[in-house]
Design an enzyme around this catalytic site. Structure first.
Site, mmCIF file in Angstrom:
data_model
loop_
_atom_site.group_PDB
_atom_site.id
_atom_site.type_symbol
_atom_site.label_atom_id
_atom_site.label_comp_id
_atom_site.label_asym_id
_atom_site.label_seq_id
_atom_site.Cartn_x
_atom_site.Cartn_y
_atom_site.Cartn_z
ATOM 1 C CE LYS A 160 -0.683 -0.042 5.056
ATOM 2 N NZ LYS A 160 0.103 1.138 5.376
ATOM 3 C CB THR A 161 3.999 2.207 1.743
ATOM 4 O OG1 THR A 161 3.469 1.886 3.024
ATOM 5 C CG2 THR A 161 4.845 3.463 1.849
ATOM 6 C CG ASP B 280 -0.826 4.398 5.411
ATOM 7 O OD1 ASP B 280 -1.595 3.492 5.051
ATOM 8 O OD2 ASP B 280 0.374 4.204 5.674
ATOM 9 C CD GLU B 281 -1.747 1.481 8.882
ATOM 10 O OE1 GLU B 281 -2.793 0.835 8.982
ATOM 11 O OE2 GLU B 281 -0.626 0.959 8.724
ATOM 12 C CD GLN C 213 -3.094 -5.023 8.633
ATOM 13 O OE1 GLN C 213 -2.016 -4.810 9.185
ATOM 14 N NE2 GLN C 213 -3.242 -4.923 7.322
ATOM 15 N NE ARG D 231 1.965 -7.175 11.102
ATOM 16 C CZ ARG D 231 1.521 -6.435 10.088
ATOM 17 N NH1 ARG D 231 2.233 -5.420 9.649
ATOM 18 N NH2 ARG D 231 0.376 -6.710 9.489
#
Length: 737
Positions: free
Chosen positions: A51-52, A230-231, A261, A614
């Site tokens: 996504k980044t 973001d997020e 998440q 992770r």
């Protein structure tokens, strides 16, 4: 050539890179999200789905292809660490845009325009410690007229949730608890008196400002014509409203997030913001990024199986081309001490195979679970760091330094005055301080002026008056120096030398503690110089604002070759080759107070999912049948989350393939112990293998004494040197050879 095009003549390997080249590196779903620009856009991006990179390429596309000026683009993140990483990535491409957290952006607005709603430019931000102290003061003052039984920490939590939900004192939702409503109301008044805001106020007051002044709102909507967030799953009600105000009717809004998440509901995050994004933005389009570039297929299969048990989500299934890698392992041991030793055994095995410590992590649901792991790591000499413990800027000696600096540009900050008024010791006690505060209120003057006019304050001793005058002269002089001197960073260390702060620390603490505290203060001075070097035109006020918005994860140095220990809440956004997720037991993970609360269970499941995703190659899920709390055993069933992964079979350590034996022959003379000790032993003999409730398994080498003074000398598994334990308290269990 348009200016915007010239700005992004990027070079990678000294070759020009255009937006078309970057698009070619994206998969079809990522590319479609970058090119879309008709309406607002929600990108549901699974863990490790790039996504980044999508956000980066979208920024480049906007500037190069659409000729958007960089100053009209805003990127919003949730941590300073994420904001810094985004800045660095874009700068490597020759691009600079507005980036920052919600709180950093809102605070800039308040500093620039807060005077419209009664805030001075030199306002300070109270962190959690300051907030608790002010709430405690509030409760103490109100308790003289009303019975308040709530603890300050509970009141702080209640107030924070109200601010996150945009609920003011005396509103219908607040008066349901009259006591806390009174604390909330009076606490806000005290914040205003101190020209201070807490974290909730930063967003809440920015919303008030933007709503009350349409022209100001229009200014920011024009300034930031393209907004990327973001997020987004972590936004609370207030942050979503703030975003709505600065975005306006602009269709150029892209938010990225993943409901799977969303793990911060306990601190106000509202998952409905992302689940029902189309209710706020009816024309919004939804894109899903499901291809994972981080983990193996086996890790993703386990994570998918787990999260599919949740109902509150946008359905998706992560996939990858990476079919290699070991199976996910679920391990069940007898005690938490065995769990710690097993983790360390595996760490050593993987380290020998070439995985550096910095690419390994141990995750847990709550901080208390790290104690046993830390103990074993220390005893084995394995380097580690704990993330999310007490942040550097929250340490007592650093808080004192910051308090001194804060009052140099905001003398209304009574919390800071209270902290430093008698540091170093000046003999200005609590009662004297209260008299000075009362004088500032009655005379409507600043605290520094009150110190200067100490002769007019009744009830102060001659010594206190002398100290007040000396402190006033010192601070007044340096206040001018910091205000007028561009090289204020050079004045900082001189200022604290003049105060005598380091000699005070050395005198007030034991040698060991003093050394640590002095080193921390010197590290602070280094941080000041580094900040000014990187921000040449920044002021002391700018530095303190940056410090106030930092969190523990921002201080983590991921390049150090150390095992990372952290709670699952700290783990989001990170990745490691090897992940150990410990404490997978009912009552620990999931940690649930209300077993009937489905939403709470779903958030706990999301937390476990975040921890699992992770891991890049190796994932271990560990549980213990018995943990010890204050030497008392606590029994627990294995977490339901393990059983929700159908292909996962729990193993006992002894049945693991290639598992290192728990015991090796020891090179000690086990017959050389005290003769009287040998005569007194009936059940335990030198050479016996035993189990200790806290230290785990070991072999008796010998001992000394008899009766109540009898002690065992035992070499515990994983230790290089034996330990001595008192027989009457050891609680040993004899094991089969």
């Amino acid at each position: 050539m348009p200016l915007a095009w010239g700005i992004v003549q990027m070079t990678l390997h000294n070759e020009p890179v255009l937006w078309e080249s970057l698009l070619d590196t994206l998969n079809p779903q990522q590319k479609e999200a970058v090119l879309f620009k008709e309406n607002q856009l929600l990108i549901v991006a699974g863990a490790g789905s790039g996504k980044t990179r999508v956000l980066m390429v979208k920024v480049v596309y906007l500037i190069q292809k659409d000729n958007v000026q960089p100053e009209h683009i805003l990127a919003v993140t949730f941590t300073n660490k994420a904001a810094d990483e985004m800045k660095e990535r874009l700068l490597s491409l020759g691009i600079s845009i507005n980036t920052g957290t919600f709180h950093a952006l809102a605070l800039k607005i308040l500093r620039s325009h807060g005077h419209y709603i009664g805030l001075e430019k030199n306002l300070v931000v109270y962190d959690e410690q300051d907030q608790k102290q002010l709430v405690k003061n509030t409760i103490d003052e109100l308790s003289s007229n009303m019975a308040i039984t709530e603890k300050p920490a509970d009141a702080v939590e209640w107030i924070n949730r109200k601010k996150d939900d945009l609920i003011e004192p005396d509103s219908e939702q607040s008066v349901t608890n009259s006591n806390l409503n009174s604390v909330y109301k009076y606490y806000n008044e005290k914040l205003s008196q101190c020209n201070a805001v807490d974290f909730g106020d930063i967003i809440l007051k920015s919303i008030k400002l933007l709503k009350q002044y349409p022209d100001l709102r229009a200014y920011y909507q024009h300034k930031w014509q393209h907004i990327l967030v973001d997020e987004y799953q972590d936004t609370n009600t207030a942050q979503a409203e703030f975003l709505k105000l600065i975005a306006g009717s602009n269709k150029n809004l892209t938010v990225v997030g993943d409901p799977d998440q969303s793990i911060y509901g306990w601190r106000g995050a509202n998952i409905d913001n992302i689940l029902y994004f189309n209710k706020t933005y009816p024309e919004a389009r939804l894109f899903k990024l499901e291809r994972n570039y981080r983990s193996t297929s086996k890790i993703l299969s386990a994570a998918n199986s787990l999260i599919e048990n949740n109902l509150e989500r946008h359905k998706k299934r992560l996939w990858t081309d990476n079919q290699k890698g070991p199976n996910v392992k679920a391990l069940r041991v007898n005690t938490d001490r065995e769990e710690a030793h097993l983790v360390c055994d595996l760490i050593e095995q993987h380290y020998i195979k070439g995985i550096p410590y910095r690419d390994m992590a141990v995750f847990y649901r709550m901080h208390s679970l790290s104690r046993v792991i830390e103990d074993v790591l220390l005893r084995r000499g394995i380097s580690y760091c704990v993330i999310g413990g007490l942040p550097f800027y929250q340490r007592k000696e650093i808080k004192n330094v910051i308090a001194y600096l804060r009052i140099l540009f905001n003398e209304a900050d009574l919390i800071s005055w209270k902290r430093i008024i008698n540091i170093p010791a000046r003999g200005i006690g609590k009662k004297s301080f209260e008299k000075i505060v009362d004088f500032t209120i009655s005379q409507k003057i600043g605290f520094l002026d009150a110190l200067r006019e100490n002769k007019n304050i009744a009830g102060l001793s001659k010594k206190v008056r002398k100290e007040c005058s000396a402190l006033s002269d010192l601070l007044s002089g340096y206040k001018n120096k910091f205000a007028d001197n561009e090289n204020w960073e050079q004045e900082t260390e001189q200022f604290f030398d003049k105060i005598g702060y380091i000699p005070y620390l050395e005198y007030a603490e034991t040698a060991e503690k003093a050394g640590l505290r002095v080193n921390n203060v010197r590290s602070f001075f280094e941080a000041v110089y580094e900040y000014k070097k990187n921000n040449p035109i920044a002021s002391l006020e700018d530095f303190l604002q940056t410090v106030s918005l930092r969190s523990g994860i921002d201080e983590w140095d991921e390049q150090e070759d150390k095992i990372s220990l952290m709670t699952l809440h700290c783990a989001k956004g990170l990745e490691f080759n090897l992940v150990f997720l410990i404490g997978l037991e009912e009552g620990v993970l999931p940690y649930i107070r209300d077993t009937e609360d489905v939403s709470q269970i779903e958030e706990e499941r999301r937390l476990c999912y975040v921890g699992m995703t992770r891991a890049k190659e190796n994932l271990y899920l560990l549980s213990s049948k018995k943990r010890f709390s204050y030497a008392n055993p606590v029994y627990a069933e294995q977490s339901r989350f393990i059983s929700e992964i159908p292909d996962l079979k729990t193993q006992q350590p002894s049945k693991m393939k290639k598992q290192k034996k728990y015991y090796k022959p020891v090179n000690y003379d086990i017959t050389a112990s005290d003769e009287k000790f040998n005569q007194q032993i009936d059940e335990f003999l030198p050479g016996d293998y035993v189990y200790h409730y806290d230290l785990g398994k070991g072999q008796i080498l010998g001992g000394t004494g008899k009766g109540k003074s009898k002690k065992f000398v035992i070499l515990f598994d994983g230790d290089k040197t034996p330990q001595t334990v008192v027989a009457s308290y050891a609680g040993l269990t004899k094991l089969e050879q």
